[in-house]
Write a protein that holds these residues in place. Structure first.
Motif, PDB file in Angstrom:
ATOM      1  N   GLU A  52       0.830  -1.205   0.000  1.00 49.92           N
ATOM      2  CA  GLU A  52       0.000   0.000   0.000  1.00 49.92           C
ATOM      3  C   GLU A  52       0.866   1.256   0.000  1.00 49.92           C
ATOM      4  O   GLU A  52       2.016   1.253   0.449  1.00 49.92           O
ATOM      5  CB  GLU A  52      -0.921   0.008   1.223  1.00 49.92           C
ATOM      6  CG  GLU A  52      -1.944  -1.117   1.203  1.00 49.92           C
ATOM      7  CD  GLU A  52      -2.793  -1.156   2.452  1.00 49.92           C
ATOM      8  OE1 GLU A  52      -3.980  -1.478   2.338  1.00 49.92           O
ATOM      9  OE2 GLU A  52      -2.255  -0.873   3.549  1.00 49.92           O
ATOM     10  N   LEU A  53       0.291   2.330  -0.520  1.00 51.62           N
ATOM     11  CA  LEU A  53       0.981   3.622  -0.553  1.00 51.62           C
ATOM     12  C   LEU A  53      -0.022   4.711  -0.201  1.00 51.62           C
ATOM     13  O   LEU A  53      -1.074   4.832  -0.833  1.00 51.62           O
ATOM     14  CB  LEU A  53       1.564   3.893  -1.941  1.00 51.62           C
ATOM     15  CG  LEU A  53       2.256   5.250  -2.150  1.00 51.62           C
ATOM     16  CD1 LEU A  53       3.523   5.340  -1.288  1.00 51.62           C
ATOM     17  CD2 LEU A  53       2.595   5.473  -3.617  1.00 51.62           C
ATOM     18  N   THR A  54       0.304   5.472   0.828  1.00 51.42           N
ATOM     19  CA  THR A  54      -0.513   6.626   1.221  1.00 51.42           C
ATOM     20  C   THR A  54       0.250   7.893   0.880  1.00 51.42           C
ATOM     21  O   THR A  54       1.439   8.019   1.200  1.00 51.42           O
ATOM     22  CB  THR A  54      -0.824   6.605   2.724  1.00 51.42           C
ATOM     23  OG1 THR A  54      -1.561   5.413   3.030  1.00 51.42           O
ATOM     24  CG2 THR A  54      -1.659   7.815   3.130  1.00 51.42           C
ATOM     25  N   VAL A  55      -0.433   8.817   0.213  1.00 54.17           N
ATOM     26  CA  VAL A  55       0.218  10.043  -0.238  1.00 54.17           C
ATOM     27  C   VAL A  55      -0.570  11.244   0.272  1.00 54.17           C
ATOM     28  O   VAL A  55      -1.766  11.372  -0.013  1.00 54.17           O
ATOM     29  CB  VAL A  55       0.309  10.107  -1.773  1.00 54.17           C
ATOM     30  CG1 VAL A  55       0.985  11.400  -2.206  1.00 54.17           C
ATOM     31  CG2 VAL A  55       1.053   8.901  -2.318  1.00 54.17           C
ATOM     32  N   MET A 108      -0.868  15.135  -0.243  1.00 52.03           N
ATOM     33  CA  MET A 108      -0.488  16.086  -1.289  1.00 52.03           C
ATOM     34  C   MET A 108      -1.273  17.374  -1.154  1.00 52.03           C
ATOM     35  O   MET A 108      -2.461  17.352  -0.805  1.00 52.03           O
ATOM     36  CB  MET A 108      -0.785  15.518  -2.688  1.00 52.03           C
ATOM     37  CG  MET A 108       0.175  14.497  -3.208  1.00 52.03           C
ATOM     38  SD  MET A 108      -0.285  14.023  -4.886  1.00 52.03           S
ATOM     39  CE  MET A 108       0.108  15.538  -5.785  1.00 52.03           C
ATOM     40  N   ALA A 109      -0.622  18.473  -1.472  1.00 52.56           N
ATOM     41  CA  ALA A 109      -1.335  19.737  -1.630  1.00 52.56           C
ATOM     42  C   ALA A 109      -1.914  19.732  -3.041  1.00 52.56           C
ATOM     43  O   ALA A 109      -1.280  20.188  -3.991  1.00 52.56           O
ATOM     44  CB  ALA A 109      -0.389  20.921  -1.437  1.00 52.56           C
ATOM     45  N   CYS A 110      -3.116  19.190  -3.184  1.00 49.51           N
ATOM     46  CA  CYS A 110      -3.694  19.020  -4.514  1.00 49.51           C
ATOM     47  C   CYS A 110      -5.173  19.394  -4.506  1.00 49.51           C
ATOM     48  O   CYS A 110      -5.787  19.554  -3.446  1.00 49.51           O
ATOM     49  CB  CYS A 110      -3.508  17.591  -5.021  1.00 49.51           C
ATOM     50  SG  CYS A 110      -4.444  16.340  -4.135  1.00 49.51           S
ATOM     51  N   GLN A 111      -5.753  19.497  -5.679  1.00 54.42           N
ATOM     52  CA  GLN A 111      -7.135  19.949  -5.840  1.00 54.42           C
ATOM     53  C   GLN A 111      -8.094  18.829  -6.207  1.00 54.42           C
ATOM     54  O   GLN A 111      -9.298  19.026  -6.171  1.00 54.42           O
ATOM     55  CB  GLN A 111      -7.202  21.049  -6.914  1.00 54.42           C
ATOM     56  CG  GLN A 111      -6.417  22.290  -6.562  1.00 54.42           C
ATOM     57  CD  GLN A 111      -6.438  23.332  -7.666  1.00 54.42           C
ATOM     58  OE1 GLN A 111      -5.423  23.940  -7.976  1.00 54.42           O
ATOM     59  NE2 GLN A 111      -7.585  23.563  -8.283  1.00 54.42           N
ATOM     60  N   SER A 112      -7.564  17.676  -6.592  1.00 54.29           N
ATOM     61  CA  SER A 112      -8.432  16.591  -7.056  1.00 54.29           C
ATOM     62  C   SER A 112      -7.832  15.246  -6.655  1.00 54.29           C
ATOM     63  O   SER A 112      -7.233  14.549  -7.471  1.00 54.29           O
ATOM     64  CB  SER A 112      -8.602  16.673  -8.582  1.00 54.29           C
ATOM     65  OG  SER A 112      -9.516  15.703  -9.037  1.00 54.29           O
ATOM     66  N   PRO A 113      -7.999  14.837  -5.396  1.00 53.58           N
ATOM     67  CA  PRO A 113      -7.338  13.625  -4.897  1.00 53.58           C
ATOM     68  C   PRO A 113      -7.694  12.349  -5.654  1.00 53.58           C
ATOM     69  O   PRO A 113      -6.827  11.506  -5.889  1.00 53.58           O
ATOM     70  CB  PRO A 113      -7.796  13.548  -3.433  1.00 53.58           C
ATOM     71  CG  PRO A 113      -8.177  14.949  -3.077  1.00 53.58           C
ATOM     72  CD  PRO A 113      -8.722  15.557  -4.328  1.00 53.58           C
ATOM     73  N   HIS A 114      -8.966  12.182  -6.014  1.00 53.84           N
ATOM     74  CA  HIS A 114      -9.336  10.948  -6.699  1.00 53.84           C
ATOM     75  C   HIS A 114      -8.674  10.841  -8.074  1.00 53.84           C
ATOM     76  O   HIS A 114      -8.252   9.755  -8.489  1.00 53.84           O
ATOM     77  CB  HIS A 114     -10.862  10.862  -6.840  1.00 53.84           C
ATOM     78  CG  HIS A 114     -11.557  10.432  -5.585  1.00 53.84           C
ATOM     79  ND1 HIS A 114     -12.222  11.311  -4.770  1.00 53.84           N
ATOM     80  CD2 HIS A 114     -11.667   9.217  -4.998  1.00 53.84           C
ATOM     81  CE1 HIS A 114     -12.724  10.658  -3.735  1.00 53.84           C
ATOM     82  NE2 HIS A 114     -12.403   9.389  -3.847  1.00 53.84           N
ATOM     83  N   LEU A 167      -2.086   7.660 -10.495  1.00 55.07           N
ATOM     84  CA  LEU A 167      -1.004   6.933  -9.837  1.00 55.07           C
ATOM     85  C   LEU A 167      -1.157   5.429 -10.028  1.00 55.07           C
ATOM     86  O   LEU A 167      -0.174   4.709 -10.241  1.00 55.07           O
ATOM     87  CB  LEU A 167      -0.956   7.270  -8.347  1.00 55.07           C
ATOM     88  CG  LEU A 167      -0.430   8.664  -7.987  1.00 55.07           C
ATOM     89  CD1 LEU A 167      -0.531   8.889  -6.483  1.00 55.07           C
ATOM     90  CD2 LEU A 167       1.012   8.826  -8.444  1.00 55.07           C
ATOM     91  N   SER A 168      -2.378   4.951  -9.938  1.00 54.29           N
ATOM     92  CA  SER A 168      -2.619   3.526 -10.165  1.00 54.29           C
ATOM     93  C   SER A 168      -2.183   3.124 -11.565  1.00 54.29           C
ATOM     94  O   SER A 168      -1.536   2.089 -11.767  1.00 54.29           O
ATOM     95  CB  SER A 168      -4.100   3.210  -9.954  1.00 54.29           C
ATOM     96  OG  SER A 168      -4.380   1.859 -10.271  1.00 54.29           O
ATOM     97  N   ASP A 169      -2.517   3.977 -12.528  1.00 56.79           N
ATOM     98  CA  ASP A 169      -2.180   3.703 -13.916  1.00 56.79           C
ATOM     99  C   ASP A 169      -0.670   3.778 -14.148  1.00 56.79           C
ATOM    100  O   ASP A 169      -0.090   2.961 -14.873  1.00 56.79           O
ATOM    101  CB  ASP A 169      -2.903   4.710 -14.809  1.00 56.79           C
ATOM    102  CG  ASP A 169      -2.961   4.276 -16.267  1.00 56.79           C
ATOM    103  OD1 ASP A 169      -3.516   3.199 -16.533  1.00 56.79           O
ATOM    104  OD2 ASP A 169      -2.447   5.016 -17.123  1.00 56.79           O
ATOM    105  N   ASP A 206      -2.890  -1.263  -7.578  1.00 58.11           N
ATOM    106  CA  ASP A 206      -4.348  -1.237  -7.522  1.00 58.11           C
ATOM    107  C   ASP A 206      -4.814  -0.014  -6.732  1.00 58.11           C
ATOM    108  O   ASP A 206      -4.217   0.333  -5.703  1.00 58.11           O
ATOM    109  CB  ASP A 206      -4.888  -2.497  -6.846  1.00 58.11           C
ATOM    110  CG  ASP A 206      -4.692  -3.747  -7.693  1.00 58.11           C
ATOM    111  OD1 ASP A 206      -4.389  -3.600  -8.890  1.00 58.11           O
ATOM    112  OD2 ASP A 206      -4.840  -4.855  -7.138  1.00 58.11           O
ATOM    113  N   GLU A 207      -5.892   0.603  -7.179  1.00 59.22           N
ATOM    114  CA  GLU A 207      -6.415   1.771  -6.461  1.00 59.22           C
ATOM    115  C   GLU A 207      -6.790   1.427  -5.027  1.00 59.22           C
ATOM    116  O   GLU A 207      -6.760   2.286  -4.136  1.00 59.22           O
ATOM    117  CB  GLU A 207      -7.607   2.376  -7.209  1.00 59.22           C
ATOM    118  CG  GLU A 207      -7.203   3.109  -8.477  1.00 59.22           C
ATOM    119  CD  GLU A 207      -8.236   4.104  -8.948  1.00 59.22           C
ATOM    120  OE1 GLU A 207      -8.641   4.978  -8.149  1.00 59.22           O
ATOM    121  OE2 GLU A 207      -8.646   4.010 -10.112  1.00 59.22           O
ATOM    122  N   SER A 208      -7.166   0.187  -4.793  1.00 61.41           N
ATOM    123  CA  SER A 208      -7.516  -0.221  -3.429  1.00 61.41           C
ATOM    124  C   SER A 208      -6.326  -0.143  -2.487  1.00 61.41           C
ATOM    125  O   SER A 208      -6.492  -0.103  -1.263  1.00 61.41           O
ATOM    126  CB  SER A 208      -8.065  -1.647  -3.432  1.00 61.41           C
ATOM    127  OG  SER A 208      -7.080  -2.567  -3.903  1.00 61.41           O
TER     128      SER A 208
END
Length: 774
Positions: free
Chosen positions: A204-207, A209-215, A221-223, A228-230
């Protein structure tokens, strides 16, 4: 009284104003290492070698990754149009193409140690010729940013609509001008930041970020990383502004994540201000050659514009489509039947152009409003009168623009007339002669705007990114005590949309505003949403919350009906209580029904326990907001300093869900417009060095430079359930043109012609006092 329409304070204000905000740089985790990047000091060069030995031996250094060693092992970055964009990796190992491009990354136990070691990395460069400026990039002998492409030209769009040739042939006047919109920086208060925390045991990887659209970031990132996005979690904590610049996944951010996966340890990086000016995206940077065909009475018959968009060295998410928006909004609120618009897009040795508050549309508004001003002055007509003659009238609505956009409502002439009235247009004009005799040069300028926003539905051409949704989501969960949490797909960073969402839900559920909490920015807990950008908060996210709340009430009425032994169709919900229509039986309180929905003590197994609902809202079309602005300025002709005496903004954003937040958004947008008109510019020297890489040279307006603001609103509900229109970008669009038009008016005796901004004192002084020609 309901919550909607009230000036309620933003929910986050008490926490943020006392310094309790939690930004990426505030987050700490055990065993973290810190990243620092080695960046190119040259705008264009071959990399002959990267010597990292001294850096590897430096105190505290954990790892050094050099582009010439690891570039091919690193993943490719995504773009909006991968078929046109040359491949790009987080660290470059062969050639640099703009100042600030990352060539190596140092990881160390402390940020100071990483920065010190990065300075020890020696890079051997072979300088190459540099190409700067969009028109120069098109020249046949221009240096190539990407030699393998054989050209700097990315593509061309040419739209000929109506009969422009006939319009120009029949015109009594043809006015030609050059208008340039300068390159600017978003300059958010908080620079970018990334903290990547891997879990090697689970993959697993938790990030953070100072971002505007996390999903969107998670899906990319998954791509990219083939995870896996999970197993990916992206969290946007408190974010100190973005304005579009934090929509992207940057090369350095991806390098941080990749480095964490390589080490199996958390890696943290916080951008410096210099890095923000050089390695974060820029905006605008278009040069237009414009012609306007007019009848003798000032009616606009046709418009031509051949313009070039400088897109920088690489594509980011929206880089190639930003100037496309300029094309489709270049007629603004005006009835211009025939157009001939040609756009050429080019690579240069600069940082990428990207979305920034009003992107594409701000450029169109400036060019159009300046062109109308210049045309009116050239044919001896009052600029206000020309605008009123050519604005789309209410009788013409619904009106389809040449670019097949439909304006369905509004009164554009009335708004402009009101702006002129509030600024005192006629009085300012009438006083100019006497003031000029005293050496005082004041002027008045006006401009209008039409904000295309919302950018839906998901499958529309406005949305070129395969992983960028047009929809928005909301999950509403009511606990047994009746208190409510809204999980919103929006990711606000100063807009106040979490407060607006709470107001909408409070009114629909008929519960106190303070009983509602709004959560956002965490892909682990929030349904898949598009985030915050493009003035979509209320327009898209607000409707998702509304629909989810309606579904919660419907479920609550079912539960209440069972408790009251009545059909849910006979249950009335008013004032926070449920009762049977026409019955004298005691009503049920919201809290009673919420408790029953969870524990089913009276209604038995006829219901699925719980009281919650999720809604995904994908609007059927884009949204429009519109308005008019006016500026009153004074120019000191001895110094070139412009003082804005007063600024008027008359705006129609439909129904204002929170007037205070609407005002705040407009104030912020106007401030950025003032900056574009008078102060802000990303500047390069002839070698491509960014000479404005600090706030000492990149000037922003402060409270001292901001003028008196007079605000007034028209209310034309949109054809949406809430009647709302976008507002986040409105203030930015027409402000620069109104100010420049006012400056031109003030300096009319000097015959000043303004072709570009910002109008800094030295620029204006030279226009007022030109070098004598022999």
């Amino acid at each position: 009284m309901g919550a909607v329409g009230e000036r309620l304070r933003r929910k986050n204000d008490p926490r943020l104003l006392v310094g309790h905000g939690r930004y990426v740089d505030d987050i700490t985790v055990p065993h973290v290492v810190h990243a620092s990047f080695v960046r190119s000091p040259l705008a264009h060069a071959e990399i002959l070698g990267i010597d990292t030995e001294d850096a590897r031996r430096a105190r505290g250094v954990v790892a050094v990754f050099a582009g010439d060693e690891v570039a091919n092992a690193m993943p490719l970055l995504p773009t909006a149009a991968a078929d046109e964009s040359p491949p790009r990796r987080p660290l470059t190992g062969d050639r640099v193409r703009y100042v600030g491009e990352a060539v190596a990354m140092v990881l160390a136990e402390t940020a100071a140690q990483a920065e010190h070691a990065a300075a020890l990395v020696a890079v051997d460069y072979e300088p190459l010729p540099v190409v700067l400026g969009p028109w120069k990039a098109l020249a046949g002998d221009a240096p190539l940013v990407h030699p393998e492409r054989g050209t700097n030209k990315i593509g061309e769009i040419h739209k000929v609509i109506g009969d422009p040739d006939g319009a120009f042939a029949a015109a009594d006047h043809v006015v030609k001008r050059r208008h340039a919109v300068q390159r600017i920086s978003a300059s958010p208060l908080e620079p970018r930041g990334t903290l990547a925390v891997p879990e090697p045991a689970t993959g697993e990887l938790t990030v953070w970020m100072a971002c505007q659209s996390p999903h969107t970031i998670r899906t990319w990132l998954s791509d990219i990383l083939s995870i896996d996005e999970s197993k990916l979690r992206v969290i946007a904590p408190d974010v100190g502004g973005g304005f579009g610049s934090k929509l992207n996944l940057y090369s350095d951010e991806l390098a941080v994540m990749w480095g964490a996966l390589q080490l199996g340890r958390p890696v943290k990086w916080t951008e410096t201000r210099t890095e923000n000016f050089t390695a974060a995206v820029h905006a605008r940077d278009q040069i237009h050659h414009v012609e306007m065909a007019l009848r003798a009475d000032g009616k606009i018959l046709g418009l031509r514009s051949h313009f070039v968009g400088d897109l920088g060295a690489y594509f980011h998410f929206f880089t190639p489509v930003v100037p496309d928006l300029t094309i489709d909004t270049l007629t603004g609120n005006y009835d211009i039947p025939s157009v001939d618009i040609k756009l050429e897009k080019v690579f240069t040795n600069t940082m990428s152009i990207e979305a920034l508050r009003g992107s594409g549309r701000a450029e169109a508004t400036f060019v159009l409003e300046r062109m109308i001003e210049e045309s009116a002055r050239e044919i001896g007509m009052d600029p206000l009168e020309m605008r009123l003659l050519n604005l789309v009238s209410p009788e013409q609505l619904p009106y389809e623009t040449p670019f097949e956009l439909t304006y369905d409502s509004g009164d554009y002439p009335a708004m402009l007339s009101r702006a002129a009235e509030l600024i005192g247009y006629e009085a300012i004009k009438g006083s100019q002669r006497n003031l000029r005799e005293k050496g005082i040069y004041r002027g008045v300028g006006v401009a209008t705007y039409n904000l295309l926003c919302g950018f839906s539905p998901s499958g529309h051409d406005w949305n070129p990114m395969k992983f960028f949704p047009g929809h928005e989501t909301a999950l509403i969960r009511v606990d047994p005590h009746g208190k409510t949490v809204v999980y919103s797909g929006l990711s606000p960073h100063g807009q106040g949309s979490d407060t607006v969402v709470a107001q909408l839900v409070a009114d629909e559920l008929q519960i106190p505003f303070d009983d509602i909490a709004v959560k956002h920015g965490d892909t682990e807990t929030i349904p898949y949403g598009g985030g915050t950008h493009g003035s979509r908060g209320a327009v898209v996210g607000g409707h998702a919350a509304l629909i989810a709340a309606q579904r919660v009430v419907a479920k609550a009425k079912d539960v209440a009906g069972a408790m009251l032994e009545a059909s849910s169709e006979d249950v009335v919900y008013e004032g926070g209580s449920f009762r049977v229509a026409g019955s004298r039986e005691p009503a049920l309180a919201w809290q009673e029904v919420a408790e029953e929905a969870h524990f089913l003590k009276h209604s038995g197994p006829m219901f699925e326990p719980g009281l919650e609902a999720t809604a995904f809202y994908d609007p059927p079309s884009v949204n429009f907001a519109f308005g008019a602005t006016a500026a009153h300025v004074e120019v000191d002709v001895e110094t070139g300093v412009v003082s804005i005496i007063e600024f008027v903004s008359v705006d129609d954003c439909g129904v204002a869900l929170n007037p205070g937040i609407v005002d705040g958004q407009l104030h912020g947008g106007i401030a950025q417009g003032v900056g574009q008109a008078l102060y802000e510019q990303v500047s390069h020297d002839e070698d491509g060095q960014v000479v404005s890489a600090s706030f000492g040279s990149y000037l922003l307006p402060s409270a001292v430079e901001m003028p008196k603001l007079t605000m007034e609103r028209f209310v034309t509900p949109s054809a949406t359930p809430l009647g709302v229109r976008g507002v986040g970008e409105s203030g930015t669009l027409a402000t620069p043109a109104a100010i420049v038009n006012a400056v031109v008016d003030a300096l009319e005796p000097f015959g000043v012609r303004v072709e570009q901004t910002p109008l800094r004192p030295n620029v204006l002084w030279e226009l007022i006092h030109p070098e004598p020609t022999e």
